[in-house]
Design an enzyme around this catalytic site. Structure first.
Site, PDB file in Angstrom:
ATOM      1  N   GLU A  50     -27.842  12.474 -72.634  1.00 16.15           N
ATOM      2  CA  GLU A  50     -26.543  11.928 -72.236  1.00 16.15           C
ATOM      3  C   GLU A  50     -25.380  12.670 -72.885  1.00 16.15           C
ATOM      4  O   GLU A  50     -24.246  12.209 -72.853  1.00 16.15           O
ATOM      5  CB  GLU A  50     -26.486  10.445 -72.582  1.00 16.15           C
ATOM      6  CG  GLU A  50     -27.544   9.603 -71.890  1.00 16.15           C
ATOM      7  CD  GLU A  50     -27.214   9.281 -70.438  1.00 16.15           C
ATOM      8  OE1 GLU A  50     -26.086   8.837 -70.165  1.00 16.15           O
ATOM      9  OE2 GLU A  50     -28.100   9.464 -69.572  1.00 16.15           O
ATOM     10  N   HIS A  57     -24.323   3.999 -75.108  1.00 22.21           N
ATOM     11  CA  HIS A  57     -24.246   5.283 -75.806  1.00 22.21           C
ATOM     12  C   HIS A  57     -23.824   5.020 -77.250  1.00 22.21           C
ATOM     13  O   HIS A  57     -23.161   4.020 -77.539  1.00 22.21           O
ATOM     14  CB  HIS A  57     -23.218   6.225 -75.162  1.00 22.21           C
ATOM     15  CG  HIS A  57     -23.586   6.690 -73.793  1.00 22.21           C
ATOM     16  ND1 HIS A  57     -22.702   6.695 -72.736  1.00 22.21           N
ATOM     17  CD2 HIS A  57     -24.755   7.181 -73.302  1.00 22.21           C
ATOM     18  CE1 HIS A  57     -23.296   7.159 -71.651  1.00 22.21           C
ATOM     19  NE2 HIS A  57     -24.542   7.455 -71.969  1.00 22.21           N
ATOM     20  N   CYS A  71     -14.971   8.413 -74.320  1.00 23.42           N
ATOM     21  CA  CYS A  71     -15.727   8.797 -73.118  1.00 23.42           C
ATOM     22  C   CYS A  71     -15.033   9.903 -72.352  1.00 23.42           C
ATOM     23  O   CYS A  71     -15.684  10.739 -71.716  1.00 23.42           O
ATOM     24  CB  CYS A  71     -15.899   7.598 -72.194  1.00 23.42           C
ATOM     25  SG  CYS A  71     -17.141   6.408 -72.730  1.00 23.42           S
TER      26      CYS A  71
END
EC number: 3.5.3.23
Length: 446
Positions: free
Chosen positions: A174, A249, A370
């Site tokens: 990720e 995450h 992000c």
């Protein structure tokens, strides 16, 4: 050589919408099928970039990917002219059209993992695009990500842009959302910190409600690819209970910068051992780790997830002081707001808190962290980035007016079936490549 951390934010694409595609991402699921405002989303992100650039931080921009992805829809069996493909998908499988239309590439923390030249065996900056194989709408991103990174960071004397790891659950990757770096100074060798949710070939705790998207095997493979020194690489497992609470995450539960780790007390499995390992490794690199651990009693995991306190940017000013960049939701949560006031008033390294309105991104589960990919560059490496991607007054104005010309101010799920949206997006992206001077970046331009 002097180096600076640059943040490359993703420019929100014209198809920004709320389709609820990300199981495990609480905000994404909660706002499924709401109407989105792509114009506001893009402007909110752009204004964050501009304000940070005005404060002296190195701020770049990464272009959106082409959406809807006709390549994906054709691969899934929809045929005919472009408009026919969209119409068939909308009628027969609207969930697949939603996946093909997602603007999720805006969250560039998931674009790649980046290791600076001070850490790598060949003295180049290394990029590994994330395969994002746990979600269909994100698994289609890595090829375009590699093309974009290869365009911006094109000089092989300075940069190495790898292919993504094979897209299998054992190598679920990720990107930088599960990676941070600690150092005395950006240009000196540092410690690279990889956080995973589960291991494919080792027994250990795993979440029960939501999937762990990052594997130990993927993190280790990226470290090996980048030629990182074993003694300067640290792996940690994220607590599976916080994954089940919506921490999909690691950047939803901790953030690091230089010698500082800002984290929740429940972020990691065997946290004290991790702190000790990081402390010893960083000490060997000439710095002392400063852990700011937020207790559950002050800010619960639920508070952290709903406010995105830890999905913040921790940035170093020229004088060495640090500033925390948070979404406005942090000021709307009483516990988090009180903690931030106490933090800024204390004697620790974080002296200021900057608050931004990123509501459109936040409703899809993406805060300040992000939206950015951190890339440490020395002077020669920065000079090698020749595209027009550094935010300044001129580029900001060009992008702001470009958004006004091309973006809708409302996009509901049913609007994804409108074939005009594809043409609007392509027209916008074609013009954007000229503004950013990145050449024929998109399939439709080739």
């Amino acid at each position: 050589m002097n180096a600076q951390e640059a943040n490359f934010d993703g420019l929100v694409g014209p198809t920004h919408n709320y389709a609820g595609l990300s199981f495990g991402n609480v905000a994404s699921l909660n706002n499924e099928k709401s109407a989105a405002n792509p114009k506001a989303a893009a402007k909110q992100g752009l204004r964050k970039m501009k304000q940070l650039a005005d404060l002296g931080f190195a701020q770049g921009v990464l272009p959106p990917q082409e959406r809807p992805s006709l390549r994906l829809l054709r691969e899934l069996g929809f045929s005919g002219k472009d408009a026919d493909v969209i119409a068939k998908a909308a009628k027969q499988a609207p969930e697949l059209l939603a996946a093909a239309s997602s603007a999720s590439a805006m969250w560039t923390a998931n674009a790649a993992t980046v290791s600076p030249s001070a850490d790598t065996s060949d003295g180049r900056v290394h990029f590994t695009p994330a395969n994002l194989c746990s979600k269909l709408h994100r698994a289609i991103e890595h090829e375009a990500t590699r093309r974009t990174l290869s365009t911006l960071f094109a000089d092989p004397a300075h940069f190495a842009v790898h292919e993504a790891l094979t897209g299998t659950p054992a190598l679920g990757d990720e990107g930088a959302a599960n990676h941070t770096r600690f150092c005395a100074e950006y240009g000196k060798p540092g410690i690279e910190f990889f956080v995973y949710g589960r291991a494919e070939y080792r027994r250990g705790p795993e979440p029960k409600r939501f999937p762990a998207r990052q594997t130990f095997e993927a993190s280790r493979a990226v470290a090996h690819r980048h030629g990182l020194a074993e003694e300067a690489t640290v792996y940690a497992q994220q607590d599976p209970d916080v994954i089940d609470a919506g921490v999909f995450h690691n950047d939803v539960i901790s953030v690091g910068n230089r010698d500082t780790l800002f984290t929740h007390e429940r972020a990691f499995v065997n946290k004290q051992a991790i702190y000790d390992t990081l402390t010893a490794a960083l000490d060997a690199r000439g710095a002392r780790l400063n852990v700011i651990e937020v207790p559950e009693a002050a800010v619960s995991v639920n508070d952290a997830v709903t406010s995105y306190l830890f999905n913040s940017q921790l940035l170093s000013r020229a004088d060495g002081s640090q500033v925390l960049v948070v979404p406005q939701e942090c000021r709307e949560n009483g516990n988090v707001a009180a903690y931030l006031d106490e933090l800024a008033a204390g004697n620790g390294p974080i002296h200021d808190v900057l608050v931004f309105d990123l509501r459109e991104s936040m409703k899809n589960g993406g805060g300040p962290a992000c939206l950015r990919l951190r890339v440490v560059l020395n002077e020669a490496e920065r000079a090698a980035v020749t595209s027009n991607v550094w935010i300044n007054d001129t580029l900001f104005t060009s992008l702001d007016t470009w958004i006004d010309r091309h973006y809708r101010d409302r996009l509901a799920p049913e609007d994804l079936a409108d074939p005009a949206l594809l043409e609007e997006s392509r027209t916008a992206l074609d013009e954007l490549t000229q503004i950013l001077r990145v050449g024929s970046l998109y399939d439709f331009q080739r």
